[in-house]
Design a protein around this motif. Sequence first.
Motif, short mmCIF file in Angstrom:
data_model
loop_
_atom_site.label_atom_id
_atom_site.label_comp_id
_atom_site.label_asym_id
_atom_site.label_seq_id
_atom_site.Cartn_x
_atom_site.Cartn_y
_atom_site.Cartn_z
N GLY A 39 19.55 48.71 -44.11
CA GLY A 39 18.50 49.07 -45.06
C GLY A 39 17.12 48.59 -44.63
O GLY A 39 16.14 49.34 -44.67
N VAL A 73 20.82 58.20 -40.33
CA VAL A 73 21.14 56.93 -40.98
C VAL A 73 21.29 57.13 -42.49
O VAL A 73 22.20 56.58 -43.10
N THR A 74 20.40 57.92 -43.08
CA THR A 74 20.48 58.17 -44.53
C THR A 74 21.77 58.91 -44.88
O THR A 74 22.42 58.60 -45.89
N ASN A 75 22.17 59.88 -44.05
CA ASN A 75 23.41 60.62 -44.30
C ASN A 75 24.65 59.73 -44.18
O ASN A 75 25.69 60.03 -44.77
N ASN A 76 24.54 58.68 -43.41
CA ASN A 76 25.68 57.77 -43.21
C ASN A 76 25.44 56.41 -43.86
O ASN A 76 26.03 55.41 -43.45
N GLU A 77 24.62 56.37 -44.86
CA GLU A 77 24.23 55.11 -45.49
C GLU A 77 25.43 54.37 -46.09
O GLU A 77 25.48 53.14 -46.08
N LEU A 108 26.94 52.41 -43.39
CA LEU A 108 26.04 51.48 -42.71
C LEU A 108 25.17 50.73 -43.72
O LEU A 108 23.95 50.85 -43.74
N PRO A 109 25.76 49.94 -44.59
CA PRO A 109 24.99 49.31 -45.66
C PRO A 109 24.02 48.24 -45.18
O PRO A 109 23.03 47.95 -45.85
N GLN A 147 10.81 53.86 -41.62
CA GLN A 147 10.21 54.83 -42.54
C GLN A 147 8.73 54.52 -42.75
O GLN A 147 7.90 55.43 -42.77
N LEU A 200 16.33 58.71 -38.81
CA LEU A 200 16.35 58.32 -40.22
C LEU A 200 17.25 59.24 -41.05
O LEU A 200 17.94 58.77 -41.95
N ARG A 220 15.87 50.52 -41.61
CA ARG A 220 15.55 51.90 -41.99
C ARG A 220 14.21 51.95 -42.72
O ARG A 220 13.36 52.79 -42.41
#
Length: 119
Positions: free
Chosen positions: A32, A21-25, A28-29, A39, A18, A35
Amino acid sequence: MSEITSFADFIIDWERLLTAVTNNEANLPDLGLQRISLQDILQEAKAVSTRQDASRSQLAMDSKRRREILFEGRAAASRLRAALKGALGGHNEKLVEFGLRPIRRRRSIPLVDPPLPIE
């Protein structure tokens, strides 16, 4: 990557995933929903783990108290039985009702075998 087998390892792995993925949001739109789903699962896993730890702690305390109760209960029951014998008398047949064995007279046992009948 090594094999994940424990619950804690899964939680650590999911947290790393997670975070990545958040750092590369921005790149990688479209991820969501996945993710958010992970979470939610991670949050529930942590809550379950916390409740389980609390349950283990409570179980340990309950087990200790159970042993103490057994010790105290056996002593109290012994005192009550002794008081019953004192109140009713050791020979009283009423003791049987309380699960106690009254003192009874011994039967006389012949010391010699009886003679065998003659044919």
